[in-house]
Motif scaffolding. Sequence first.
Motif, PDB file in Angstrom:
ATOM      1  N   ASP A   1     -19.856   8.446   2.353  1.00 27.62           N
ATOM      2  CA  ASP A   1     -21.120   6.980   1.488  1.00 27.62           C
ATOM      3  C   ASP A   1     -19.688   6.609   0.920  1.00 27.62           C
ATOM      4  OD1 ASP A   1     -20.989   8.800  -1.184  1.00 27.62           O
ATOM      5  OD2 ASP A   1     -22.661   9.293  -0.503  1.00 27.62           O
ATOM      6  N   TRP A   2     -20.001   5.549   0.660  1.00 25.81           N
ATOM      7  CA  TRP A   2     -19.281   4.544  -0.411  1.00 25.81           C
ATOM      8  C   TRP A   2     -18.408   5.292  -1.821  1.00 25.81           C
ATOM      9  CZ3 TRP A   2     -15.798   1.534   1.106  1.00 25.81           C
ATOM     10  CH2 TRP A   2     -14.648   0.260  -0.145  1.00 25.81           C
ATOM     11  N   GLY A   3     -19.785   6.300  -2.264  1.00 27.60           N
ATOM     12  CA  GLY A   3     -19.626   6.520  -4.016  1.00 27.60           C
ATOM     13  C   GLY A   3     -18.140   7.506  -3.117  1.00 27.60           C
ATOM     14  N   LEU A   4     -18.254   8.373  -2.282  1.00 28.51           N
ATOM     15  CA  LEU A   4     -17.041   9.621  -2.170  1.00 28.51           C
ATOM     16  C   LEU A   4     -16.056   8.518  -2.122  1.00 28.51           C
ATOM     17  CD1 LEU A   4     -16.406  11.809  -1.534  1.00 28.51           C
ATOM     18  CD2 LEU A   4     -16.671  12.061   1.203  1.00 28.51           C
ATOM     19  N   VAL A   5     -16.011   7.550  -1.259  1.00 26.58           N
ATOM     20  CA  VAL A   5     -14.685   6.353  -1.202  1.00 26.58           C
ATOM     21  C   VAL A   5     -13.924   6.126  -2.349  1.00 26.58           C
ATOM     22  CG1 VAL A   5     -14.118   4.705   0.060  1.00 26.58           C
ATOM     23  CG2 VAL A   5     -15.348   5.889   1.485  1.00 26.58           C
ATOM     24  N   GLN A   6     -15.105   5.997  -2.766  1.00 29.51           N
ATOM     25  CA  GLN A   6     -14.689   5.826  -4.709  1.00 29.51           C
ATOM     26  C   GLN A   6     -13.750   6.714  -5.037  1.00 29.51           C
ATOM     27  OE1 GLN A   6     -14.576   2.204  -6.393  1.00 29.51           O
ATOM     28  NE2 GLN A   6     -15.246   2.031  -4.385  1.00 29.51           N
ATOM     29  N   GLU A   7     -14.293   7.868  -5.694  1.00 28.26           N
ATOM     30  CA  GLU A   7     -13.873   9.319  -5.818  1.00 28.26           C
ATOM     31  C   GLU A   7     -12.416   9.351  -5.045  1.00 28.26           C
ATOM     32  OE1 GLU A   7     -15.315  13.751  -5.799  1.00 28.26           O
ATOM     33  OE2 GLU A   7     -16.728  12.504  -5.271  1.00 28.26           O
ATOM     34  N   LEU A   8     -12.350   9.274  -4.011  1.00 34.00           N
ATOM     35  CA  LEU A   8     -10.960   9.542  -2.857  1.00 34.00           C
ATOM     36  C   LEU A   8     -10.002   8.384  -3.993  1.00 34.00           C
ATOM     37  CD1 LEU A   8      -8.715  10.011  -1.255  1.00 34.00           C
ATOM     38  CD2 LEU A   8     -10.254   8.554   0.586  1.00 34.00           C
ATOM     39  N   LEU A   9     -10.090   7.444  -4.348  1.00 32.99           N
ATOM     40  CA  LEU A   9      -9.891   6.290  -4.448  1.00 32.99           C
ATOM     41  C   LEU A   9      -9.510   6.317  -6.231  1.00 32.99           C
ATOM     42  CD1 LEU A   9     -10.973   2.819  -2.800  1.00 32.99           C
ATOM     43  CD2 LEU A   9      -8.927   3.325  -2.642  1.00 32.99           C
ATOM     44  N   ARG A  10     -10.273   6.920  -6.938  1.00 35.67           N
ATOM     45  CA  ARG A  10      -9.548   6.953  -8.231  1.00 35.67           C
ATOM     46  C   ARG A  10      -8.747   9.332  -7.944  1.00 35.67           C
ATOM     47  NH1 ARG A  10     -15.903   6.613  -8.522  1.00 35.67           N
ATOM     48  NH2 ARG A  10     -16.061   8.694  -8.425  1.00 35.67           N
ATOM     49  N   VAL A  11      -8.680   9.416  -7.456  1.00 36.81           N
ATOM     50  CA  VAL A  11      -7.825  10.426  -7.044  1.00 36.81           C
ATOM     51  C   VAL A  11      -6.117   9.794  -6.312  1.00 36.81           C
ATOM     52  CG1 VAL A  11      -7.381  12.155  -5.984  1.00 36.81           C
ATOM     53  CG2 VAL A  11      -9.272  12.405  -6.437  1.00 36.81           C
ATOM     54  N   MET A  12      -6.251   8.649  -5.399  1.00 41.83           N
ATOM     55  CA  MET A  12      -5.213   7.901  -4.852  1.00 41.83           C
ATOM     56  C   MET A  12      -4.332   7.665  -6.478  1.00 41.83           C
ATOM     57  SD  MET A  12      -6.440   7.030  -1.385  1.00 41.83           S
ATOM     58  CE  MET A  12      -4.887   6.125  -1.034  1.00 41.83           C
ATOM     59  N   ASP A  13      -5.519   6.684  -6.968  1.00 44.91           N
ATOM     60  CA  ASP A  13      -5.093   6.071  -8.086  1.00 44.91           C
ATOM     61  C   ASP A  13      -4.916   6.863  -9.606  1.00 44.91           C
ATOM     62  OD1 ASP A  13      -5.041   2.837  -9.686  1.00 44.91           O
ATOM     63  OD2 ASP A  13      -6.561   4.390 -11.377  1.00 44.91           O
ATOM     64  N   ALA A  14      -4.835   7.711  -9.557  1.00 47.15           N
ATOM     65  CA  ALA A  14      -4.540   8.505 -10.431  1.00 47.15           C
ATOM     66  C   ALA A  14      -2.856   8.994 -10.092  1.00 47.15           C
ATOM     67  CB  ALA A  14      -5.335   9.722 -11.003  1.00 47.15           C
ATOM     68  N   VAL A  15      -2.612   9.743  -8.565  1.00 47.30           N
ATOM     69  CA  VAL A  15      -1.495  10.244  -8.758  1.00 47.30           C
ATOM     70  C   VAL A  15      -0.771   8.888  -8.156  1.00 47.30           C
ATOM     71  CG1 VAL A  15      -0.504  10.848  -5.839  1.00 47.30           C
ATOM     72  CG2 VAL A  15      -2.707  11.316  -6.544  1.00 47.30           C
ATOM     73  N   ALA A  16      -1.145   8.494  -8.216  1.00 52.61           N
ATOM     74  CA  ALA A  16       0.306   6.215  -7.805  1.00 52.61           C
ATOM     75  C   ALA A  16       0.391   7.272  -9.811  1.00 52.61           C
ATOM     76  CB  ALA A  16      -0.665   5.440  -7.611  1.00 52.61           C
ATOM     77  N   GLY A  17      -0.399   6.440 -10.710  1.00 53.63           N
ATOM     78  CA  GLY A  17       0.285   6.283 -11.867  1.00 53.63           C
ATOM     79  C   GLY A  17       1.230   7.416 -12.187  1.00 53.63           C
ATOM     80  N   ASP A  18       0.585   8.627 -11.858  1.00 51.23           N
ATOM     81  CA  ASP A  18       1.317   9.903 -12.083  1.00 51.23           C
ATOM     82  C   ASP A  18       3.096   9.439 -11.429  1.00 51.23           C
ATOM     83  OD1 ASP A  18       1.861  12.210 -13.151  1.00 51.23           O
ATOM     84  OD2 ASP A  18       2.939  12.570 -10.871  1.00 51.23           O
ATOM     85  N   VAL A  19       3.086   8.991 -10.629  1.00 45.77           N
ATOM     86  CA  VAL A  19       4.655   8.418 -10.041  1.00 45.77           C
ATOM     87  C   VAL A  19       5.266   7.553 -10.645  1.00 45.77           C
ATOM     88  CG1 VAL A  19       5.250   7.919  -7.405  1.00 45.77           C
ATOM     89  CG2 VAL A  19       3.608   9.314  -7.240  1.00 45.77           C
ATOM     90  N   ARG A  20       4.531   6.259 -11.049  1.00 45.11           N
ATOM     91  CA  ARG A  20       4.686   5.938 -11.319  1.00 45.11           C
ATOM     92  C   ARG A  20       5.682   5.650 -13.355  1.00 45.11           C
ATOM     93  NH1 ARG A  20       0.858   2.258  -8.772  1.00 45.11           N
ATOM     94  NH2 ARG A  20      -0.710   3.249 -10.781  1.00 45.11           N
ATOM     95  N   SER A  21       4.038   6.594 -13.220  1.00 44.67           N
ATOM     96  CA  SER A  21       5.290   7.051 -14.915  1.00 44.67           C
ATOM     97  C   SER A  21       5.939   8.434 -15.339  1.00 44.67           C
ATOM     98  CB  SER A  21       3.620   7.916 -15.616  1.00 44.67           C
ATOM     99  OG  SER A  21       3.192   8.672 -15.348  1.00 44.67           O
ATOM    100  N   SER A  22       6.541   8.977 -13.859  1.00 45.40           N
ATOM    101  CA  SER A  22       7.561   9.677 -13.734  1.00 45.40           C
ATOM    102  C   SER A  22       8.940   9.490 -13.151  1.00 45.40           C
ATOM    103  CB  SER A  22       6.769  10.963 -12.984  1.00 45.40           C
ATOM    104  OG  SER A  22       7.326  10.895 -11.329  1.00 45.40           O
ATOM    105  N   GLY A  23       8.632   8.072 -12.651  1.00 46.08           N
ATOM    106  CA  GLY A  23      10.482   7.315 -12.601  1.00 46.08           C
ATOM    107  C   GLY A  23      10.494   7.966 -11.357  1.00 46.08           C
ATOM    108  N   ARG A  24       9.157   8.806 -10.570  1.00 50.38           N
ATOM    109  CA  ARG A  24       9.716   8.465  -9.431  1.00 50.38           C
ATOM    110  C   ARG A  24       9.675   6.882  -8.210  1.00 50.38           C
ATOM    111  NH1 ARG A  24       5.949  13.316  -8.255  1.00 50.38           N
ATOM    112  NH2 ARG A  24       5.095  13.434  -9.761  1.00 50.38           N
ATOM    113  N   GLY A  25       8.579   6.796  -8.747  1.00 53.57           N
ATOM    114  CA  GLY A  25       8.093   5.737  -7.845  1.00 53.57           C
ATOM    115  C   GLY A  25       9.111   3.991  -8.388  1.00 53.57           C
ATOM    116  N   ALA A  26       9.552   4.061  -8.893  1.00 54.02           N
ATOM    117  CA  ALA A  26      10.131   2.674  -9.800  1.00 54.02           C
ATOM    118  C   ALA A  26      10.118   1.458  -8.637  1.00 54.02           C
ATOM    119  CB  ALA A  26      12.099   2.899  -9.383  1.00 54.02           C
ATOM    120  N   GLY A  27       9.490   0.434  -9.471  1.00 52.32           N
ATOM    121  CA  GLY A  27       9.076  -0.590  -8.961  1.00 52.32           C
ATOM    122  C   GLY A  27       7.528  -0.245  -7.665  1.00 52.32           C
ATOM    123  N   ALA A  28       6.864   0.463  -7.660  1.00 48.05           N
ATOM    124  CA  ALA A  28       6.221   1.012  -7.337  1.00 48.05           C
ATOM    125  C   ALA A  28       4.999  -0.124  -7.827  1.00 48.05           C
ATOM    126  CB  ALA A  28       5.755   1.926  -6.803  1.00 48.05           C
TER     127      ALA A  28
END
Length: 327
Positions: free
Chosen positions: A300-327
């Motif tokens: 359901d859409w709630g599960l998709v939202q849960e997935l998007l929050r996980v992905m957003d958290a991973v992306a934030g971690d990558v950006r803050s660590s410097g591994r995704g410069a410019g991302a």
Amino acid sequence: PPPPRASSSDDNGGDAVGLGLGRRDAIASVARGAAALAGGAASGSGLILPASSTPPAIAAVQPAVPTIKLGGGNLEVSRTIQGYWQLAGGHGRYSEADAIQNMEAHYAAGITTLDTADIYGASEGIVGKFMAQQPKATPCTKFCCFRYLEEIDRDQVRTRIKKQCERLQVDKLPLVAYFWSDYNVKRYVDVALMLTELKEEGLIGEIGATNFDLKRLREMKDAGVPLVSHQIQLSAMDQRPVQSGMADWCAENGVGTIAFGTVGSGILSDRYLGKPAPTKEERNTASMRMYSKTAERFGDWGLVQELLRVMDAVAGDVRSSGRGAGA
């Protein structure tokens, strides 16, 4: 993307059978995969991610796009591939000039490989016009068998491949991804071997498959078809090739995995984070309709939202660590 997967009365579902994972298991599985990718494991995964249809902004200094050799073959492709299913229709009006300009922009950004197919309407011809301007690009196409499957012979296969060479304006097709629509007509290995003969003659560089199940991939490989790739839907919402063991088999047998649908027509992006599901009005392209169904299969859409929050958290971690410069 490639055509839909083949049908068969004896289909064992080995191509991508969902395992009925629970909500927490599904999110945990995706989180583990996302964490691995963020840590740099993608460079060894053999996955090639198709490009967005939106032309990138061309900056003064372009980041390098890594290349990889497909499976056990010799063809080197960019790890991100331009996809041109959209030129087949169902995605709104476009001009040929704009389509070629889009190819030029992606090529300039380092995405030097293009994906098309014999069933994508004007797509092969338009990609061919781009190839005339940029012969160093790598056009990958497909050989799709839907009709008169009992009647396909060597002459027909040769004629079709030569016409594809003409449309793409190349002497040899770098990669031909093979599709067979009905496993009840058990000639898919025979026709794959006809393509193999044309590879040996020099009309085809490498042979791949698209949307086959695991049973038929094994049959073709065992018959001596030199498969170097398999193009399938694979994303955080669609893990069937991983869950079924297909991805492992491909890795163990020198068959590279080419993933399409990796961002689900934008569903797997911050465009839909914290937002309602795509409305009927937003599902106005063939892509959005297809990937909306993928999202529905995921949960359901709630599960998709849960997935998007996980992905957003991973992306934030990558950006803050410097591994995704410019991302």
